[in-house]
Structure formats: structure tokens, C-alpha cells
Design a protein around this motif. Structure first.
Motif, PDB file in Angstrom:
ATOM      1  N   LEU A 243     -12.924  -5.323   3.390  1.00 45.34           N
ATOM      2  CA  LEU A 243     -14.066  -5.435   4.476  1.00 45.34           C
ATOM      3  C   LEU A 243     -13.952  -4.254   5.747  1.00 45.34           C
ATOM      4  O   LEU A 243     -15.003  -4.017   6.188  1.00 45.34           O
ATOM      5  CB  LEU A 243     -13.577  -6.946   5.084  1.00 45.34           C
ATOM      6  N   ALA A 244     -12.769  -3.891   5.888  1.00 44.48           N
ATOM      7  CA  ALA A 244     -12.466  -3.005   6.920  1.00 44.48           C
ATOM      8  C   ALA A 244     -13.299  -1.655   6.561  1.00 44.48           C
ATOM      9  O   ALA A 244     -14.127  -0.882   7.470  1.00 44.48           O
ATOM     10  CB  ALA A 244     -11.133  -2.583   7.331  1.00 44.48           C
ATOM     11  N   LEU A 245     -13.112  -1.306   5.278  1.00 41.36           N
ATOM     12  CA  LEU A 245     -13.864  -0.074   4.742  1.00 41.36           C
ATOM     13  C   LEU A 245     -15.526  -0.215   4.915  1.00 41.36           C
ATOM     14  O   LEU A 245     -16.234   0.789   5.307  1.00 41.36           O
ATOM     15  CB  LEU A 245     -13.450   0.158   3.311  1.00 41.36           C
ATOM     16  N   LEU A 247     -17.371  -2.314   6.750  1.00 39.31           N
ATOM     17  CA  LEU A 247     -17.828  -2.508   8.026  1.00 39.31           C
ATOM     18  C   LEU A 247     -17.376  -1.730   9.054  1.00 39.31           C
ATOM     19  O   LEU A 247     -18.027  -1.527  10.272  1.00 39.31           O
ATOM     20  CB  LEU A 247     -17.627  -3.884   8.767  1.00 39.31           C
ATOM     21  N   PHE A 248     -16.413  -0.967   8.923  1.00 41.81           N
ATOM     22  CA  PHE A 248     -15.688   0.076   9.725  1.00 41.81           C
ATOM     23  C   PHE A 248     -15.563  -0.416  11.213  1.00 41.81           C
ATOM     24  O   PHE A 248     -16.060   0.322  12.124  1.00 41.81           O
ATOM     25  CB  PHE A 248     -16.368   1.657   9.555  1.00 41.81           C
ATOM     26  N   ILE A 249     -15.359  -1.620  11.499  1.00 38.48           N
ATOM     27  CA  ILE A 249     -15.019  -2.075  12.974  1.00 38.48           C
ATOM     28  C   ILE A 249     -13.576  -1.665  13.095  1.00 38.48           C
ATOM     29  O   ILE A 249     -12.581  -1.404  12.177  1.00 38.48           O
ATOM     30  CB  ILE A 249     -15.297  -3.483  13.048  1.00 38.48           C
ATOM     31  N   ARG A 250     -13.157  -1.969  14.270  1.00 36.09           N
ATOM     32  CA  ARG A 250     -11.631  -1.777  14.989  1.00 36.09           C
ATOM     33  C   ARG A 250     -10.820  -2.730  14.228  1.00 36.09           C
ATOM     34  O   ARG A 250     -11.279  -3.901  14.071  1.00 36.09           O
ATOM     35  CB  ARG A 250     -11.670  -1.596  16.188  1.00 36.09           C
ATOM     36  N   SER A 251      -9.445  -2.452  14.216  1.00 37.87           N
ATOM     37  CA  SER A 251      -8.635  -3.049  13.598  1.00 37.87           C
ATOM     38  C   SER A 251      -8.425  -4.570  14.210  1.00 37.87           C
ATOM     39  O   SER A 251      -8.629  -5.518  13.752  1.00 37.87           O
ATOM     40  CB  SER A 251      -7.294  -2.776  13.804  1.00 37.87           C
ATOM     41  N   SER A 252      -8.417  -4.628  15.587  1.00 31.92           N
ATOM     42  CA  SER A 252      -8.323  -5.796  16.155  1.00 31.92           C
ATOM     43  C   SER A 252      -9.527  -6.677  16.206  1.00 31.92           C
ATOM     44  O   SER A 252      -9.752  -8.058  16.112  1.00 31.92           O
ATOM     45  CB  SER A 252      -7.943  -5.922  18.046  1.00 31.92           C
ATOM     46  N   GLU A 253     -10.741  -6.056  16.296  1.00 33.38           N
ATOM     47  CA  GLU A 253     -12.260  -6.583  16.014  1.00 33.38           C
ATOM     48  C   GLU A 253     -12.090  -7.500  14.809  1.00 33.38           C
ATOM     49  O   GLU A 253     -12.775  -8.338  14.553  1.00 33.38           O
ATOM     50  CB  GLU A 253     -13.378  -5.737  16.146  1.00 33.38           C
ATOM     51  N   PHE A 329      -2.579 -14.669  13.402  1.00 35.06           N
ATOM     52  CA  PHE A 329      -3.835 -13.458  12.956  1.00 35.06           C
ATOM     53  C   PHE A 329      -2.830 -12.629  11.932  1.00 35.06           C
ATOM     54  O   PHE A 329      -1.672 -12.322  12.482  1.00 35.06           O
ATOM     55  CB  PHE A 329      -4.465 -13.006  13.987  1.00 35.06           C
ATOM     56  N   LEU A 330      -3.541 -11.975  11.302  1.00 35.69           N
ATOM     57  CA  LEU A 330      -3.285 -10.985  10.404  1.00 35.69           C
ATOM     58  C   LEU A 330      -2.675  -9.680  11.141  1.00 35.69           C
ATOM     59  O   LEU A 330      -3.275  -9.637  12.253  1.00 35.69           O
ATOM     60  CB  LEU A 330      -4.279 -10.569   9.285  1.00 35.69           C
ATOM     61  N   SER A 331      -1.751  -9.367  10.963  1.00 35.25           N
ATOM     62  CA  SER A 331      -1.185  -8.157  11.816  1.00 35.25           C
ATOM     63  C   SER A 331      -1.536  -6.737  11.283  1.00 35.25           C
ATOM     64  O   SER A 331      -1.755  -6.613  10.219  1.00 35.25           O
ATOM     65  CB  SER A 331       0.357  -8.074  11.602  1.00 35.25           C
ATOM     66  N   GLU A 332      -1.709  -5.805  12.221  1.00 35.43           N
ATOM     67  CA  GLU A 332      -2.044  -4.417  11.884  1.00 35.43           C
ATOM     68  C   GLU A 332      -0.933  -3.972  10.785  1.00 35.43           C
ATOM     69  O   GLU A 332      -1.268  -3.252  10.038  1.00 35.43           O
ATOM     70  CB  GLU A 332      -2.195  -3.782  13.028  1.00 35.43           C
ATOM     71  N   THR A 333       0.251  -4.385  11.300  1.00 31.11           N
ATOM     72  CA  THR A 333       1.409  -3.772  10.369  1.00 31.11           C
ATOM     73  C   THR A 333       1.358  -4.231   8.828  1.00 31.11           C
ATOM     74  O   THR A 333       1.489  -3.348   8.187  1.00 31.11           O
ATOM     75  CB  THR A 333       2.796  -4.279  10.929  1.00 31.11           C
ATOM     76  N   THR A 334       0.668  -5.332   8.695  1.00 28.97           N
ATOM     77  CA  THR A 334       0.575  -5.985   7.446  1.00 28.97           C
ATOM     78  C   THR A 334      -0.325  -4.863   6.638  1.00 28.97           C
ATOM     79  O   THR A 334      -0.072  -4.483   5.434  1.00 28.97           O
ATOM     80  CB  THR A 334      -0.023  -7.132   7.302  1.00 28.97           C
ATOM     81  N   ILE A 335      -1.500  -4.647   7.257  1.00 32.35           N
ATOM     82  CA  ILE A 335      -2.506  -3.478   6.434  1.00 32.35           C
ATOM     83  C   ILE A 335      -1.884  -2.152   6.304  1.00 32.35           C
ATOM     84  O   ILE A 335      -2.039  -1.534   5.260  1.00 32.35           O
ATOM     85  CB  ILE A 335      -3.721  -3.454   7.170  1.00 32.35           C
ATOM     86  N   THR A 336      -1.301  -1.674   7.551  1.00 34.74           N
ATOM     87  CA  THR A 336      -0.556  -0.264   7.507  1.00 34.74           C
ATOM     88  C   THR A 336       0.421  -0.209   6.315  1.00 34.74           C
ATOM     89  O   THR A 336       0.360   0.475   5.507  1.00 34.74           O
ATOM     90  CB  THR A 336       0.167  -0.125   8.775  1.00 34.74           C
ATOM     91  N   GLN A 337       1.348  -1.310   6.149  1.00 36.90           N
ATOM     92  CA  GLN A 337       2.197  -1.277   5.102  1.00 36.90           C
ATOM     93  C   GLN A 337       1.691  -1.368   3.611  1.00 36.90           C
ATOM     94  O   GLN A 337       2.302  -0.684   3.024  1.00 36.90           O
ATOM     95  CB  GLN A 337       3.198  -2.588   5.262  1.00 36.90           C
ATOM     96  N   GLU A 349      -2.025  10.942   5.898  1.00 37.19           N
ATOM     97  CA  GLU A 349      -3.195  10.923   4.945  1.00 37.19           C
ATOM     98  C   GLU A 349      -4.326   9.979   5.239  1.00 37.19           C
ATOM     99  O   GLU A 349      -5.559  10.132   5.338  1.00 37.19           O
ATOM    100  CB  GLU A 349      -2.509  10.751   3.652  1.00 37.19           C
ATOM    101  N   GLN A 350      -3.858   8.733   5.267  1.00 42.45           N
ATOM    102  CA  GLN A 350      -5.113   7.543   5.578  1.00 42.45           C
ATOM    103  C   GLN A 350      -4.503   6.352   6.363  1.00 42.45           C
ATOM    104  O   GLN A 350      -3.459   5.852   6.060  1.00 42.45           O
ATOM    105  CB  GLN A 350      -5.457   6.919   4.222  1.00 42.45           C
ATOM    106  N   SER A 351      -5.121   6.158   7.656  1.00 44.66           N
ATOM    107  CA  SER A 351      -4.578   5.016   8.217  1.00 44.66           C
ATOM    108  C   SER A 351      -6.081   3.892   8.138  1.00 44.66           C
ATOM    109  O   SER A 351      -7.074   4.118   7.601  1.00 44.66           O
ATOM    110  CB  SER A 351      -4.525   5.524   9.487  1.00 44.66           C
ATOM    111  N   LEU A 352      -5.492   3.036   8.727  1.00 38.46           N
ATOM    112  CA  LEU A 352      -6.799   1.771   8.794  1.00 38.46           C
ATOM    113  C   LEU A 352      -7.969   2.471   9.763  1.00 38.46           C
ATOM    114  O   LEU A 352      -8.947   2.145   9.337  1.00 38.46           O
ATOM    115  CB  LEU A 352      -6.006   0.584   9.182  1.00 38.46           C
TER     116      LEU A 352
END
Length: 457
Positions: A243-245, A247-253, A329-337, A349-352
Motif C-alpha cells: 500500500l505504501a508503494l 500510494l507513496f504517502i509518508r510513513s506516519s500518514e 499502531f504498526l511501527s516504522e521499525t517493523t517495515i524497515t526490518q 539501497e531502499q527505505s520505506l
């Protein structure tokens, strides 16, 4: 002709007898002594404020503890201060204030942050992040030093240490700016007479390149899509990445989102300026970063992803609740990991956040869309304030709706192999059939969010 005042003698002061009321004996040039009924004799200095010219009267002490010579020395000192534009009463008050507070750089810096926060010139999250940088990097080096002992050389050495030992060139540059502001404030408070940070040499801060969030070359997009699709971790993490890909909204959004923001019928996600705070959950009130409502048109692919997410979290108010805690809420660390487990270096290389870079570069390269429309969908703030004052009302909704459909279709196509955004655009140029829905969509939004009407007034 002004009255000539004859200087006093010690014998005259000693022989001055008390009366029923206070009376004054003058020594000249503003120095006087008040004889009180209880025979106390008080030295005072009368002068005009150097700026307002209002009459002021200051007490110098009791006679004979303060001798005639000492009183005259004080008068000479204060007359010199007045000649330099300094009010003696104010100067003494400042000196007392210095002694009444912990006059170290750390103490003054914390006072500045508290003052700046009350002015609300930036959001609280940013202010606290900046304060933590001081706590982590500068206070250990110079926090204990009194600010009137802080020199340009001391500040330069601290900034050089940050760069030499920690490699924090960009941080050093930002901290230098804040130190300058803090000490400028201290000058206005008359705690110091000049700002040593202004003299820090430009050469102390080494040249640095802006480090952008890590994002793959577009040619590697097919591999990224396959890795996300084949991710074997938790389904909600995989769906969040997809979904992030799209919609390309910011992480907290994305992570702090609520189901109430989604309008499935009109295919629109409305991210509010702020969200309802969840007690005990840090940053849960974060909405759109620019502190204004952000509209995200939803492609068919995005709708399908949201419906899939709904199967997992539809019973919660939150789209991406924390596992085993629906109030979180889902943490940003979860997606980064998750990206790291997929084999990506999230620093290089690639970040959220780099998903936004992929979308922006692709939409720009396609040549189909007005750059202002792309910037609107990216929710970027117009850097040119004059230009922004003319374009802020333009929503570009029809174009943005078309844009989001194009981007999702492009991602779907790239899953089977890479094609450049320009070539895809030439082969699949969208039909411009959305204009008729814009007025209806705007009316719907204004009914739901009256502030949009107010902003346009």
C-alpha cells in the motif's frame, strides 16, 4: 542659570540632624543623601534613563557603611554606563539574574527551547528532536560551561569533535545554527554582550552532500515488487509495504491511519491535518505532515489492497493496528526490518520513504503530468512563497486521480518486467475522462470538511 551644588563634606553628613520628615542633601551630578527621621542616612543616585529619558532613582546604600568616597566612585561608574547607553538599574538586575539561575550553556539552551516552544514557531515533535540532538551531542561537550565564558574557539572545537569522532557533519551544521540563535537570545536578555557563535569560521563545518532517502534505480523495480509479493513475514507488514508503494504517502500518514478516513465509494483517502490522539501512544495524533488535509485518490489496486487489509483489521478503528494491541499502531521499525530481511540495505539501497522517490521520479519521467500536480500528490510544501500564494488553491484533483491510476497500472506492468515510465506512458496514455467528477468530488469534500470552504474564502 542652573543652581550650583556645593560638594558635600563628611562632617556635613555626620552633623546632619534628623527632622520630622525625610529631607535630601545633594552632592551634585545626581548623587544625594536622604536623612530620615530615625537618623538613617541613605545614599541615592538620580538620573534619566538613556533611552526613555524618564527619571530614575537608585539606592546605593547606607552611610557610613557606604562612605562619601565610595558613593562618589559609584556615581562615576554609573555615569560612565549612562554615557554608553546602559541603564545602571537594569544592568544590576541582569547581574542578579545571572546569579539566580544556573548560568551554564545547557540551562540557557533549555530555557530557549521552552520559550521557542511557547511561540509555536515549529511543531512540538521537531522541537523535541532538536533538543535531543543537543542532549546527545552538544551538552556533553559544552553544556557545563557558563555562557559568559563560552568562546568562539570552544564552539568550533565542539563542532569539529562531532565531525571527527561521529561523522556528523550535517548535524553539526544544524546545531551551529541553533547555537547561534540561542546565544543571540542571550544577548537580548543582556546575559552576554556579544554572540561568539556568529564568529565561527565557515571552514569549521566541512562541505556535505544532502543525503537522500535510499531508493533503488527504477530498473530494479520488478525485483522489488517480487520480493514484496513473496515476503514470508506477517501478512499485514506485506500489505503495508504494498500500500505504501501504491500510494507513496509518508510513513506516519500510513501507519497512524484510521478506517474512517477511507471513502470506498468515491475512491478517496482523506488524511486529516491532525488525528485524534490515542492516550499513551506517542505521535498518534500525527496527520498530514504539512498540517493541512491531504487527499489521496485510490486506484482499483489500492482499493483491493485496503479490502484485503480490512479482513485483518476491519474490527479496529486503526487500519494498521499493533499486533496484539488494537489501540496501538504498526511501527516504522517493523517495515524497515522487513525490507532488511528481503535483502535491502535501508540506508543505501531502499527505505520505506524511498517508495516516494520511486513514485515521484516515475511520474515526472512519464511526461504526462503537471509538475505542480505531482508536488500536490507528494504533499510537498511550495518553497517559493510568492508562487505558492498563487497556486495553493489549485488541487489538480482530476489529474491526480488519473496519476494514481497510472502509477498503480505501471507497478502492475513492471511486475512482469521493466519498462520505462516514458515508454509505458506512450503505450498506455490515460484517457482524460475525470474532469466531470471533480466538482462533485469537491462538493463532497467540502460537506465533510467545512474548513476547505473556509480556506478558499
Amino acid at each position: 542659570m542652573p543652581k550650583v551644588v556645593k560638594p558635600l563634606k563628611d562632617t556635613e553628613i555626620l552633623n546632619a540632624k534628623p527632622r520630622e520628615k525625610d529631607y535630601t542633601v545633594f552632592d551634585g551630578d545626581g548623587l544625594l543623601i536622604v536623612i530620615q527621621p530615625n537618623n538613617k542616612k541613605i545614599w541615592r543616585f538620580k538620573y534619566s534613563h538613556p533611552v526613555t529619558r524618564k527619571a530614575r532613582l537608585m539606592t546605593l546604600g547606607k552611610y557610613p557603611e557606604v562612605t562619601l568616597k565610595t558613593a562618589r566612585d559609584l556615581r562615576a561608574k554609573y555615569r560612565q554606563m549612562l554615557a554608553e547607553g546602559i541603564d545602571p538599574i537594569e544592568a544590576i538586575a541582569v547581574e542578579k539574574e545571572k546569579k539566580s539561575i544556573t548560568f551554564t550553556f545547557e540551562s540557557v539552551a533549555r530555557q530557549w527551547f521552552a520559550m521557542y516552544g511557547k511561540l509555536k514557531k515549529c511543531n512540538e515533535d521537531t522541537l523535541q528532536r532538536d533538543l535531543r540532538k543537543f542532549e546527545n551531542y552538544l551538552f556533553p561537550l559544552i553544556g557545563y560551561i557558563r555562557i559568559d565564558k563560552l568562546t568562539t574557539n570552544i564552539i568550533e572545537q565542539a563542532l569539529q569533535t562531532l565531525q571527527d569522532q561521529n561523522g556528523l557533519t550535517e548535524t553539526a551544521k544544524k546545531l551551529k545554527g541553533k547555537v547561534t540563535a540561542i546565544l543571540a537570545w542571550a544577548v537580548t536578555k543582556q546575559w552576554i554582550t556579544f554572540n561568539p557563535a556568529r564568529e565561527v569560521s565557515r571552514e569549521v563545518i566541512r562541505d556535505w552532500e544532502v543525503k537522500h532517502m535510499a531508493a533503488l534505480p527504477l530498473e530494479q523495480l520488478p525485483d522489488l515488487l517480487k520480493r514484496i509479493e513473496n515476503y514470508t513475514g506477517k501478512p499485514m507488514t506485506r500489505l503495508a509495504m504494498k500500500l505504501a508503494l501504491h500510494l507513496f504517502i509518508r510513513s506516519s500518514e500510513l501507519r497512524m491511519a484510521r478506517w474512517s478516513e477511507i471513502d470506498f465509494d468515491n475512491k478517496l483517502w482523506t488524511i486529516p491535518a491532525t488525528r485524534k490522539k490515542v492516550e499513551g501512544v506517542k505521535f498518534s495524533d500525527r496527520g498530514a505532515k504539512m498540517k493541512a488535509i491531504h487527499l489521496v485518490p485510490l486506484s482499483d489496486q489500492a482499493i483491493e489492497l485496503l479490502k484485503e487489509v480490512q479482513q485483518y483489521s476491519g474490527m479496529s478503528d486503526h487500519i494498521f493496528p499493533k499486533e496484539n494491541d488494537p489501540t496501538g499502531f504498526l511501527s516504522e521499525t517493523t517495515i524497515t526490518q522487513a525490507l532488511q530481511r528481503m535483502g535491502y540495505d535501508t540506508q543505501e539501497e531502499q527505505s520505506l520513504h524511498g517508495f516516494r522517490t520511486l513514485a515521484c521520479s516515475s511520474l515526472t519521467e512519464s511526461g504526462l503530468y503537471n509538475p505542480d500536480a505531482v508536488e500536490r500528490q507528494m504533499s510537498h510544501k511550495e518553497k517559493n512563497k510568492i508562487r505558492g500564494s498563487y497556486t495553493w488553491r489549485a488541487q489538480f484533483l482530476a489529474e491526480r486521480k488519473e496519476m494514481m491510476v497510472f502509477w498503480s497500472n505501471y507497478l502492475q506492468c513492471c511486475y512482469d518486467g521493466f519498462i520505462s515510465p516514458l515508454d509505458f506512458a506512450r503505450q498506455n496514455k490515460p484517457k482524460n475522462d475525470h474532469e466531470s467528477t471533480v466538482s462533485e468530488l469537491l462538493n463532497l469534500l467540502k460537506a465533510k470538511y467545512p474548513q476547505l470552504e473556509d480556506d478558499a474564502a
